[in-house]
Scaffold this motif. Structure first.
Motif, PDB file in Angstrom:
ATOM      1  N   GLU A  56      -9.459   7.275  14.847  1.00 54.65           N
ATOM      2  CA  GLU A  56     -10.093   6.147  14.156  1.00 54.65           C
ATOM      3  C   GLU A  56      -9.742   6.106  12.680  1.00 54.65           C
ATOM      4  N   ARG A  57      -9.379   7.241  12.112  1.00 54.75           N
ATOM      5  CA  ARG A  57      -9.072   7.269  10.674  1.00 54.75           C
ATOM      6  C   ARG A  57      -7.866   6.406  10.332  1.00 54.75           C
ATOM      7  N   TRP A  58      -6.963   6.222  11.307  1.00 55.11           N
ATOM      8  CA  TRP A  58      -5.788   5.399  11.039  1.00 55.11           C
ATOM      9  C   TRP A  58      -6.158   3.939  10.840  1.00 55.11           C
ATOM     10  N   ARG A  59      -7.343   3.545  11.245  1.00 60.76           N
ATOM     11  CA  ARG A  59      -7.775   2.162  11.097  1.00 60.76           C
ATOM     12  C   ARG A  59      -7.887   1.767   9.626  1.00 60.76           C
ATOM     13  N   ARG A  60      -7.937   2.740   8.745  1.00 64.35           N
ATOM     14  CA  ARG A  60      -8.045   2.450   7.309  1.00 64.35           C
ATOM     15  C   ARG A  60      -6.824   1.719   6.780  1.00 64.35           C
ATOM     16  N   SER A  61      -5.693   1.838   7.456  1.00 65.60           N
ATOM     17  CA  SER A  61      -4.499   1.150   6.989  1.00 65.60           C
ATOM     18  C   SER A  61      -4.658  -0.351   7.246  1.00 65.60           C
ATOM     19  N   GLU A  62      -4.409  -1.167   6.248  1.00 70.08           N
ATOM     20  CA  GLU A  62      -4.656  -2.606   6.346  1.00 70.08           C
ATOM     21  C   GLU A  62      -3.441  -3.313   6.950  1.00 70.08           C
ATOM     22  N   ARG A  63      -3.431  -3.356   8.265  1.00 67.75           N
ATOM     23  CA  ARG A  63      -2.340  -3.978   9.003  1.00 67.75           C
ATOM     24  C   ARG A  63      -2.805  -4.170  10.446  1.00 67.75           C
ATOM     25  N   PRO A  64      -2.070  -4.920  11.264  1.00 69.56           N
ATOM     26  CA  PRO A  64      -2.454  -5.038  12.677  1.00 69.56           C
ATOM     27  C   PRO A  64      -2.608  -3.655  13.305  1.00 69.56           C
ATOM     28  N   PHE A  65      -3.759  -3.411  13.919  1.00 68.63           N
ATOM     29  CA  PHE A  65      -4.078  -2.059  14.390  1.00 68.63           C
ATOM     30  C   PHE A  65      -4.650  -2.113  15.798  1.00 68.63           C
ATOM     31  N   ALA A  66      -4.260  -1.139  16.614  1.00 70.96           N
ATOM     32  CA  ALA A  66      -4.846  -0.970  17.947  1.00 70.96           C
ATOM     33  C   ALA A  66      -4.938   0.522  18.238  1.00 70.96           C
ATOM     34  N   LEU A  67      -5.962   0.899  18.995  1.00 69.25           N
ATOM     35  CA  LEU A  67      -6.180   2.303  19.344  1.00 69.25           C
ATOM     36  C   LEU A  67      -6.460   2.404  20.833  1.00 69.25           C
ATOM     37  N   ASP A  68      -5.675   3.249  21.512  1.00 66.66           N
ATOM     38  CA  ASP A  68      -5.930   3.583  22.913  1.00 66.66           C
ATOM     39  C   ASP A  68      -6.462   5.000  22.973  1.00 66.66           C
TER      40      ASP A  68
END
Length: 282
Positions: free
Chosen positions: A181-193
């Motif tokens: 979830e920490r990668w969500r901090r980057s401001e760009r199109p984001f998805a997590l599986d």
């Protein structure tokens, strides 16, 4: 750019075999799928190689430049600290005088079990990890510096249209699943599986087929909507589209075309599609 290449980068002390059969899974989606072998990592059963950040980044730079020379767009897939190395190379390119050119053609960065940071328990988890370990404290310190410098903040210099997709197992014994979830901090199109039951070695765990399917779906969702993609996914249509290239856009926007791309039409209760009716009903 008319082609597409996918680069697979394993982590420090890993091997291309860590990806299992992912290259074969992705092969129909691209002109080339290249699984790199980091310098010093090509011999089984040898002592752990010293951490050689500059040599690793030089290899990544050469591989990226080679595909760009072939006019191919890029999707980059990093496993564990292979993702950290990819971020370090992209950050280096972003700081170059011709950053826009150096980063052109990058469509997607896909991180598999890549650590976004270090915590106090990392050393203990590494000690209990079944895989290889750095042989010296200097190597461990150099690896730690790479991870700290290649977290979400390092992605801010990348073009905002470059998408970030993270795949993480909730049974990862080395990088806690919450770190995904920490990668969500980057401001760009984001998805997590988040893959249930998958360990750090995602592609060799009990749910490896589900992991490969998740990665394939992520890649398919970011394929360029052009004639080259259509030829790869539906070669039987060449007799129709080659004489009339302007039809490619319509075919790829149709329900069948979107299914081939892994982007099925999203229709809600009101019957409203996310594409114009004239395109959605072709």
């Amino acid at each position: 750019m008319s082609g597409l290449a996918i680069l697979l980068v394993h982590g420090y002390l890993g091997r291309p075999a860590d990806f299992g059969t992912l290259a074969e899974t992705l092969a129909p989606l691209a002109d080339a799928v290249i699984a790199l072998t980091l310098p010093g990592h090509d011999a089984e059963g040898t002592p752990p190689p010293p951490f050689a950040r500059d040599a690793y980044l030089a290899q990544l730079a050469a591989a990226i430049d080679e595909q760009r020379a072939h006019a191919r767009e890029l999707i980059l897939v990093g496993l564990s600290t292979g993702g950290s190395l990819l971020i370090a190379e992209l950050a280096r390119r972003a700081a170059a005088p011709q950053a826009q050119t150096a980063l052109s053609g990058l469509r997607l960065l896909l991180l598999c079990a890549t650590p976004p940071t270090l915590d106090l328990g990392y050393a203990e988890r590494w000690a209990a990890h079944r895989g290889a370990r750095p042989s010296t404290l200097d190597d461990l310190a150099a690896l730690a510096r790479l991870i700290r410098a290649s977290g979400p903040d390092a992605l801010t210099a990348l073009p905002p249209e470059v998408a970030l997709h993270v795949v993480h197992g909730d049974a990862d014994e080395l990088v806690p699943v919450a770190d995904g979830e920490r990668w969500r901090r980057s401001e760009r199109p984001f998805a997590l599986d988040r893959l249930a039951g998958s360990p750090h070695h995602l592609f060799h765990g009990p749910d490896a087929p589900a992991v490969r399917a998740a990665v394939r779906a992520a890649v398919a969702a970011h394929l360029p909507a052009n004639a080259a993609t259509l030829r790869r996914l539906a070669p039987e249509l060449r007799l129709t589209t080659d004489p009339a290239p302007e039809t490619v856009r319509h075919v790829l926007a149709s329900p069948a075309g979107r299914r081939r791309l892994g982007r099925p039409l999203q229709v809600e209760a009101g019957g409203v599609a996310d594409a114009a009716p004239t395109l959605a009903n072709i």
